[in-house]
Write a protein that holds these residues in place. Structure first.
Motif, PDB file in Angstrom:
ATOM      1  N   ARG A  38       0.666  -1.685  -0.237  1.00  0.00           N
ATOM      2  CA  ARG A  38      -0.166   0.126  -0.811  1.00  0.00           C
ATOM      3  C   ARG A  38       0.688   1.565   0.091  1.00  0.00           C
ATOM      4  O   ARG A  38       0.334   2.413  -0.493  1.00  0.00           O
ATOM      5  CB  ARG A  38      -0.641   0.051   1.037  1.00  0.00           C
ATOM      6  N   HIS A  39       2.065   1.630   0.612  1.00  0.00           N
ATOM      7  CA  HIS A  39       2.813   2.060   0.912  1.00  0.00           C
ATOM      8  C   HIS A  39       3.281   2.628  -0.914  1.00  0.00           C
ATOM      9  O   HIS A  39       3.735   3.598  -0.677  1.00  0.00           O
ATOM     10  CB  HIS A  39       3.666   2.277   2.228  1.00  0.00           C
ATOM     11  N   HIS A  40       3.647   1.854  -0.955  1.00  0.00           N
ATOM     12  CA  HIS A  40       4.651   1.730  -2.803  1.00  0.00           C
ATOM     13  C   HIS A  40       3.367   1.932  -3.668  1.00  0.00           C
ATOM     14  O   HIS A  40       4.114   1.486  -4.881  1.00  0.00           O
ATOM     15  CB  HIS A  40       5.621   0.819  -2.628  1.00  0.00           C
ATOM     16  N   GLN A  41       2.100   1.648  -3.295  1.00  0.00           N
ATOM     17  CA  GLN A  41       1.134   1.169  -4.984  1.00  0.00           C
ATOM     18  C   GLN A  41       1.051   2.118  -6.052  1.00  0.00           C
ATOM     19  O   GLN A  41       1.422   1.499  -6.989  1.00  0.00           O
ATOM     20  CB  GLN A  41       0.734   1.043  -4.337  1.00  0.00           C
ATOM     21  N   GLU A  42       2.277   3.018  -5.179  1.00  0.00           N
ATOM     22  CA  GLU A  42       1.707   4.581  -6.660  1.00  0.00           C
ATOM     23  C   GLU A  42       2.640   4.328  -7.238  1.00  0.00           C
ATOM     24  O   GLU A  42       2.649   4.360  -8.963  1.00  0.00           O
ATOM     25  CB  GLU A  42       1.906   6.318  -6.105  1.00  0.00           C
ATOM     26  N   ARG A  43       4.141   3.732  -6.990  1.00  0.00           N
ATOM     27  CA  ARG A  43       5.038   4.033  -7.884  1.00  0.00           C
ATOM     28  C   ARG A  43       5.018   1.871  -8.622  1.00  0.00           C
ATOM     29  O   ARG A  43       6.111   2.203  -9.524  1.00  0.00           O
ATOM     30  CB  ARG A  43       6.628   3.305  -7.295  1.00  0.00           C
ATOM     31  N   LEU A  44       4.176   1.007  -8.513  1.00  0.00           N
ATOM     32  CA  LEU A  44       4.068  -0.277  -8.844  1.00  0.00           C
ATOM     33  C   LEU A  44       2.999   0.091  -9.602  1.00  0.00           C
ATOM     34  O   LEU A  44       2.646  -1.648  -9.624  1.00  0.00           O
ATOM     35  CB  LEU A  44       3.788  -1.171  -7.616  1.00  0.00           C
ATOM     36  N   GLU A  45       2.242   1.028  -9.976  1.00  0.00           N
ATOM     37  CA  GLU A  45       0.723   0.979 -11.277  1.00  0.00           C
ATOM     38  C   GLU A  45       1.451  -0.021 -12.632  1.00  0.00           C
ATOM     39  O   GLU A  45       2.196  -0.031 -13.071  1.00  0.00           O
ATOM     40  CB  GLU A  45       0.418   2.139 -11.343  1.00  0.00           C
ATOM     41  N   GLY A  46       0.368  -1.230 -12.357  1.00  0.00           N
ATOM     42  CA  GLY A  46       0.228  -1.792 -13.892  1.00  0.00           C
ATOM     43  C   GLY A  46       0.801  -2.784 -13.708  1.00  0.00           C
ATOM     44  O   GLY A  46       0.990  -3.444 -14.505  1.00  0.00           O
ATOM     45  N   LEU A  47       1.394  -3.709 -12.544  1.00  0.00           N
ATOM     46  CA  LEU A  47       1.615  -4.164 -12.581  1.00  0.00           C
ATOM     47  C   LEU A  47       1.300  -5.860 -11.278  1.00  0.00           C
ATOM     48  O   LEU A  47       0.225  -5.322 -10.641  1.00  0.00           O
ATOM     49  CB  LEU A  47       3.394  -4.131 -11.597  1.00  0.00           C
ATOM     50  N   ASP A  48       1.372  -6.495 -10.957  1.00  0.00           N
ATOM     51  CA  ASP A  48       0.867  -7.708 -11.101  1.00  0.00           C
ATOM     52  C   ASP A  48       1.422  -8.460  -9.965  1.00  0.00           C
ATOM     53  O   ASP A  48       2.753  -9.097 -11.221  1.00  0.00           O
ATOM     54  CB  ASP A  48       0.180  -8.802 -11.670  1.00  0.00           C
ATOM     55  N   LEU A  49       1.554  -8.949  -9.038  1.00  0.00           N
ATOM     56  CA  LEU A  49       3.062  -9.168  -8.321  1.00  0.00           C
ATOM     57  C   LEU A  49       2.269 -10.214  -7.881  1.00  0.00           C
ATOM     58  O   LEU A  49       1.313 -10.824  -6.812  1.00  0.00           O
ATOM     59  CB  LEU A  49       3.367  -8.557  -7.475  1.00  0.00           C
ATOM     60  N   VAL A  50       3.882 -11.615  -7.287  1.00  0.00           N
ATOM     61  CA  VAL A  50       3.342 -12.776  -6.392  1.00  0.00           C
ATOM     62  C   VAL A  50       4.506 -12.601  -5.420  1.00  0.00           C
ATOM     63  O   VAL A  50       5.414 -11.833  -6.034  1.00  0.00           O
ATOM     64  CB  VAL A  50       3.511 -13.605  -7.016  1.00  0.00           C
ATOM     65  N   VAL A  51       4.092 -12.509  -4.159  1.00  0.00           N
ATOM     66  CA  VAL A  51       5.168 -12.167  -2.534  1.00  0.00           C
ATOM     67  C   VAL A  51       4.686 -13.566  -2.520  1.00  0.00           C
ATOM     68  O   VAL A  51       4.027 -14.220  -1.663  1.00  0.00           O
ATOM     69  CB  VAL A  51       4.650 -11.276  -1.534  1.00  0.00           C
ATOM     70  N   MET A  52       6.793 -14.180  -2.503  1.00  0.00           N
ATOM     71  CA  MET A  52       6.645 -15.325  -2.101  1.00  0.00           C
ATOM     72  C   MET A  52       7.684 -15.196  -0.369  1.00  0.00           C
ATOM     73  O   MET A  52       8.082 -14.766  -0.570  1.00  0.00           O
ATOM     74  CB  MET A  52       7.340 -16.331  -2.954  1.00  0.00           C
ATOM     75  N   SER A  53       7.225 -16.244   0.289  1.00  0.00           N
ATOM     76  CA  SER A  53       7.598 -15.805   1.663  1.00  0.00           C
ATOM     77  C   SER A  53       9.118 -17.672   1.731  1.00  0.00           C
ATOM     78  O   SER A  53       9.030 -18.254   1.257  1.00  0.00           O
ATOM     79  CB  SER A  53       6.463 -16.381   2.430  1.00  0.00           C
ATOM     80  N   ARG A  54       9.445 -16.776   2.818  1.00  0.00           N
ATOM     81  CA  ARG A  54      10.461 -17.663   2.712  1.00  0.00           C
ATOM     82  C   ARG A  54      10.594 -18.505   4.500  1.00  0.00           C
ATOM     83  O   ARG A  54       9.818 -17.909   5.231  1.00  0.00           O
ATOM     84  CB  ARG A  54      12.408 -17.953   2.498  1.00  0.00           C
TER      85      ARG A  54
END
Length: 74
Positions: free
Chosen positions: A26-42
């Motif tokens: 949410r804090h970085h959303q404006e700069r990441l517009e147009g991207l679909d992201l998958v967050v994977m954990s370790r």
């Protein structure tokens, strides 16, 4: 968003990881517009502090912005 049970043993740990990933996005959303992201954990993520996780996610978002930035045409 899904965090594997083998990466974070109980629901409290999994929910914390998901909550932090959402907050960071949410804090970085404006700069990441147009991207679909998958967050994977370790597995080590469940033992890391909130500050460490947020800093790591911030570095990942910055790296993604650089990789996806349009290159200047010559």
């Amino acid at each position: 968003m899904a965090i594997a049970r083998k990466h974070a043993g109980n629901a409290v740990q999994r929910n914390r990881l998901k909550r932090l990933a959402r907050e960071s996005f949410r804090h970085h959303q404006e700069r990441l517009e147009g991207l679909d992201l998958v967050v994977m954990s370790r597995p080590a993520a469940s033992q890391a502090s909130n500050a460490d996780l947020l800093a790591s996610l911030s570095r990942h978002w910055q790296r993604l912005r650089k990789q996806c930035a349009p290159s200047p045409s010559s």
